[in-house]
Design an enzyme around this catalytic site. Structure first.
Site, PDB file in Angstrom:
ATOM      1  N   LYS A  32     -73.203  74.548 -45.390  1.00 25.56           N
ATOM      2  CA  LYS A  32     -73.966  73.903 -44.207  1.00 25.56           C
ATOM      3  C   LYS A  32     -73.129  72.865 -43.632  1.00 25.56           C
ATOM      4  O   LYS A  32     -73.468  72.710 -42.363  1.00 25.56           O
ATOM      5  CB  LYS A  32     -75.068  73.400 -44.737  1.00 25.56           C
ATOM      6  CG  LYS A  32     -75.380  72.142 -45.688  1.00 25.56           C
ATOM      7  CD  LYS A  32     -76.445  71.559 -46.063  1.00 25.56           C
ATOM      8  CE  LYS A  32     -76.243  70.410 -47.078  1.00 25.56           C
ATOM      9  NZ  LYS A  32     -75.782  69.173 -46.512  1.00 25.56           N
ATOM     10  N   GLU A 220     -79.678  67.421 -44.432  1.00 30.51           N
ATOM     11  CA  GLU A 220     -80.403  67.331 -45.303  1.00 30.51           C
ATOM     12  C   GLU A 220     -81.689  66.968 -44.756  1.00 30.51           C
ATOM     13  O   GLU A 220     -82.755  65.921 -45.415  1.00 30.51           O
ATOM     14  CB  GLU A 220     -79.941  66.114 -46.274  1.00 30.51           C
ATOM     15  CG  GLU A 220     -78.483  66.361 -46.758  1.00 30.51           C
ATOM     16  CD  GLU A 220     -78.625  67.489 -47.835  1.00 30.51           C
ATOM     17  OE1 GLU A 220     -79.540  67.907 -48.415  1.00 30.51           O
ATOM     18  OE2 GLU A 220     -77.459  67.718 -48.398  1.00 30.51           O
ATOM     19  N   GLN A 250     -84.757  72.515 -52.220  1.00 37.09           N
ATOM     20  CA  GLN A 250     -83.835  71.629 -53.019  1.00 37.09           C
ATOM     21  C   GLN A 250     -84.697  70.023 -52.417  1.00 37.09           C
ATOM     22  O   GLN A 250     -83.906  69.022 -52.463  1.00 37.09           O
ATOM     23  CB  GLN A 250     -82.546  71.311 -52.347  1.00 37.09           C
ATOM     24  CG  GLN A 250     -81.698  72.479 -53.022  1.00 37.09           C
ATOM     25  CD  GLN A 250     -80.148  72.355 -52.456  1.00 37.09           C
ATOM     26  OE1 GLN A 250     -79.477  71.614 -52.878  1.00 37.09           O
ATOM     27  NE2 GLN A 250     -79.866  73.320 -51.646  1.00 37.09           N
ATOM     28  N   ARG A 594     -75.701  73.667 -59.225  1.00 38.95           N
ATOM     29  CA  ARG A 594     -74.522  72.671 -59.487  1.00 38.95           C
ATOM     30  C   ARG A 594     -73.471  73.705 -59.926  1.00 38.95           C
ATOM     31  O   ARG A 594     -72.388  72.957 -59.900  1.00 38.95           O
ATOM     32  CB  ARG A 594     -74.889  71.657 -60.042  1.00 38.95           C
ATOM     33  CG  ARG A 594     -75.934  70.807 -59.649  1.00 38.95           C
ATOM     34  CD  ARG A 594     -75.788  70.275 -58.249  1.00 38.95           C
ATOM     35  NE  ARG A 594     -76.679  71.257 -57.525  1.00 38.95           N
ATOM     36  CZ  ARG A 594     -76.562  71.431 -56.083  1.00 38.95           C
ATOM     37  NH1 ARG A 594     -75.624  70.649 -55.598  1.00 38.95           N
ATOM     38  NH2 ARG A 594     -77.222  72.345 -55.591  1.00 38.95           N
TER      39      ARG A 594
END
Length: 716
Positions: A32, A220, A250, A594
């Protein structure tokens, strides 16, 4: 060759779309930041948008700097004009120009968290408040909540009513605001609130900034709160382009104001919206992504996407179930040790967990295996203040040294000031005894101070008399209750510290199980082996952190530790119903994504001293994709631990057999050696779990009989 040729189909759509309002749903590891940067490059390079008319808002300074560096490489001459910053930095820029409209001097200063703490220390000293009495974090939250709700200092006193605690907090709030005015200072919350108010009340100033920036990009976007959203909407106005990038899956910061509905309902405010999904992951293997996809599909309030990767691997996701939390921690440590022996650096491996208290067993296991580690963004378990304070109370029954005395006399607050303590210390030095011995031998004060000291010594002496009769766990419970430590944190509603105290009780019970005849001195000796350690220097070390702290990071190998029901999903979140459960699922999704190549999911059986009941594995295991997950260890149909509330606190645990482990060749009375615990003798075998007695300080351990760290010794 064009700079855009390396983009995949969806990334190109996100870069080349000409829509005024664009929402990019960017899955974990989907590139992103690269897409957002190249979008800005295209606007400047191909569409002729002036760099100064572009503003990019990031969530952290690190992300802002990374984007600036990428832009400099792509557009060395033009990139400097683009405004890239966090929203707080943007607000500073706005207020430097227009602060006078809000009655704020132009040369105001911005105070950070350390500055805020300094002001609070002044207030605590002025009003004679012990730092341990009211944590700085809780007080800052109180101040921030008042400001967000537009509660003035005078109104705070009205709301306090007759409560001494609330009046004290209102005094601190008043002092804090007064000191800010004296210094012409704004904190981070003020920056947002003042700009929000400025734009809402001064349309001329708001329109000026709308003309300043024609393109607004927000990274974000799932993490923004409602105040930030109002500022962004004000800047966008009705004519500017708005380009937002985020991932509803998220959204894990709702506890600090983030609201997943902001990104989900974006099209209700801005119309028409083009939504582009980035679902090719460049970080993880497909096995890991299949696990993440299968899990998050169970959330109803989300935008559907399926992450995929071209990173194939034979390594399946490993789910390991162990007989106890200690065994679980040792499994993680031994696996890390083996992977390091095979050439993997420690820094490429991370252990994630839901709550800070879970680091206790992990730290002990890592120290036992001599694995260097740091607790990322946190403090080691035995170094946490509430643990040190409680252990110092235990020390008062044995060594009653001056350090333990000074800590325990201070919390909970007893009104014994520095001058009184210095007088006690001076007499102790003259007589060559401890400060506590002085209090036992003579009265140095009169009135309230002496009464408090007498009450303190009577309490310690009563524990010393009961020390031989009570099991260590009962003694610890008594100390927590009679000292007032537990009530102190209950009054503060500090759940993290209360969980740590419960974890300490679990630590004591585990020690008692391994060493039934051990004394308090021996327990404190064991703790000293783990607690008094200096922080690991920079270099090759394994990182321990909460899942929240891991957001935005990635590691070759990830261990997600302690996946038990009530832990993840968290017991408190479950009380919020489906909304809380979906956030917990998102939290595990973030943890899973992760990992780049290796992912280990671990859980264990036995008693949870935090939840006060036997542990069962997390419901989330039933939601994982099974073909890419290898389930190892204890079967689901084990007999749950039975706890007897007798004086001896007897514990009986019966375990079943393994799912996929090879048959064990060990038998009762076999002599073995373990990579970490040394030589031992097998006491019994139950399924594939061997109960083995090792030399002090390790004691009796339940270990997977087929584990690579365990070796049968040949008899000659």
């Amino acid at each position: 060759m064009s700079r855009y040729d390396s983009l995949n189909k969806n990334q190109k759509e996100a870069v080349f779309s000409n829509a005024a309002y664009i929402r990019v749903i960017a899955g974990a590891g989907s590139g992103k930041t690269r897409v957002l940067t190249m979008r800005i490059v295209r606007l400047i390079e191909e569409l002729g948008v002036a760099p100064a008319a572009i503003m990019a808002i990031t969530f952290t300074n690190k992300a802002a700097n990374e984007m600036k560096e990428r832009l400099v490489k792509m557009l060395p001459q033009q990139s400097a004009g683009v405004h890239i910053s966090t929203i707080h930095s943007l607000c500073v820029r706005i207020l430097r120009e227009d602060s006078m409209a809000e009655g704020i001097v132009r040369n105001f200063i911005v105070i950070d968290t350390d500055d805020q703490k300094s002001i609070l220390r002044e207030a605590y000293k002025t009003f004679e408040i012990d730092l341990k009495e009211y944590s700085v974090r809780s007080m800052l939250a109180y101040i921030a909540n008042n400001k967000a709700a537009h509660i003035s200092e005078a109104r705070a006193f009205e709301l306090a009513g007759g409560s001494d605690q609330e009046i004290m907090k209102a005094n601190v709030y008043q002092h804090y605001v007064r000191r800010q005015k004296e210094m012409s200072a704004l904190d981070f919350d003020d920056l947002l609130l003042v700009v929000d108010h400025l734009f809402a009340t001064r349309s001329d100033i708001c329109e000026k900034w709308q003309r300043r920036f024609n393109v607004i990009c927000v990274d974000e976007f799932q993490d923004i709160d409602h105040v930030q959203y109002r500022i962004i909407k004000a800047l966008a106005g009705s004519t500017n382009q708005l380009y937002v990038v985020g991932d509803p899956d998220q959204t894990i910061y709702t506890w600090r104001g983030a609201d997943v509905s902001i990104i989900m309902d974006f099209e209700k405010t801005f119309k028409p919206v083009e939504t582009i999904v980035l679902n090719q992951n460049y970080r993880s293997t497909q096995h890991i992504l299949n696990t993440a996809n299968a899990l998050i599909e169970h959330n109803e309030y989300r935008m559907k996407k399926e992450l995929f990767s071209t990173n194939d691997s034979d390594h399946k996701v490993t789910h390991m179930s162990l007989a106890s939390e200690g065994d679980e921690a040792d499994y993680v440590a031994s696996t890390i040790k083996e992977l390091h022996r095979q050439g993997k650096p420690y820094k490429d491996m991370a252990i994630l967990y839901r709550s800070n208290y879970q680091s206790r067993e992990l730290e002990k296991a890592l120290i036992n295996r001599q694995i260097p580690y740091i607790v990322f963004g946190g403090i080691r378990f035995y170094d946490r203040s509430e643990i040190k304070d409680t252990l110092c109370y235990l020390r008062m029954m044995t060594s009653h040294d001056d350090l333990a005395f000074r800590r325990t006399i201070a919390i909970p607050k007893r009104g014994i000031g520095d001058k009184s303590l210095e007088r006690i210390f001076s007499v102790a030095q003259e007589q060559g005894v401890t400060m506590y011995d002085v209090l036992l031998q003579q009265s140095l004060f009169t009135g309230r101070i002496q009464a408090q000291l007498d009450q303190y010594t009577s309490m310690i002496e009563s524990w010393r008399q009961k020390q031989e009769q009570l099991p260590l766990e009962r003694l610890l419970q008594l100390v927590m209750d009679e000292s007032g430590i537990r009530k102190h944190y209950e009054d503060l509603k500090d759940e993290d510290r209360l969980e740590n105290l419960q974890s300490l009780i679990g630590d004591v019970l585990s020690f008692m199980e391994s060493y039934p005849e051990a004394t308090l001195d021996e327990y404190l000796q064991m703790v000293s082996l783990y607690g008094e350690r200096s922080e690991v220097a920079k270099g090759d070390f394994t990182q321990l952190m909460t899942i929240h702290a891991s957001k935005g990071l990635e590691f070759d190998t990830v261990f997600i530790f302690g996946l038990s029901e009530g832990v993840l999903p968290n017991e408190n979140s479950l009380r919020e119903g489906k909304k809380g459960l979906e956030e917990e699922r998102r939290l595990l999704y973030v943890a899973i994504t992760r990992a780049e190549r290796n992912l280990y999911l671990t859980e264990s059986q036995g008693m949870s001293f935090i939840l006060g009941r036997p542990k069962v594995k997390s419901r989330f295991f039933a939601e994982l994709e099974n073909e890419g997950v290898e389930h190892l260890g204890i079967r689901d149909d084990f007999v749950k631990p039975t706890f007897y509330a007798t004086d001896a606190e007897a514990i009986e645990v019966k375990m079943g057999s393994s799912l996929k482990a090879r048959p064990s060749k060990l038998r009762a009375n076999d002599k073995v050696s373990h990579d970490a615990y040394g030589d031992g003798i097998v006491l019994s075998i139950s399924g594939d779990i061997a109960q083995i007695a090792f030399a002090f300080p390790h004691g009796i351990k339940n270990i997977l009989a087929t584990h690579q760290s365990l070796h049968k010794k040949e008899v000659h």
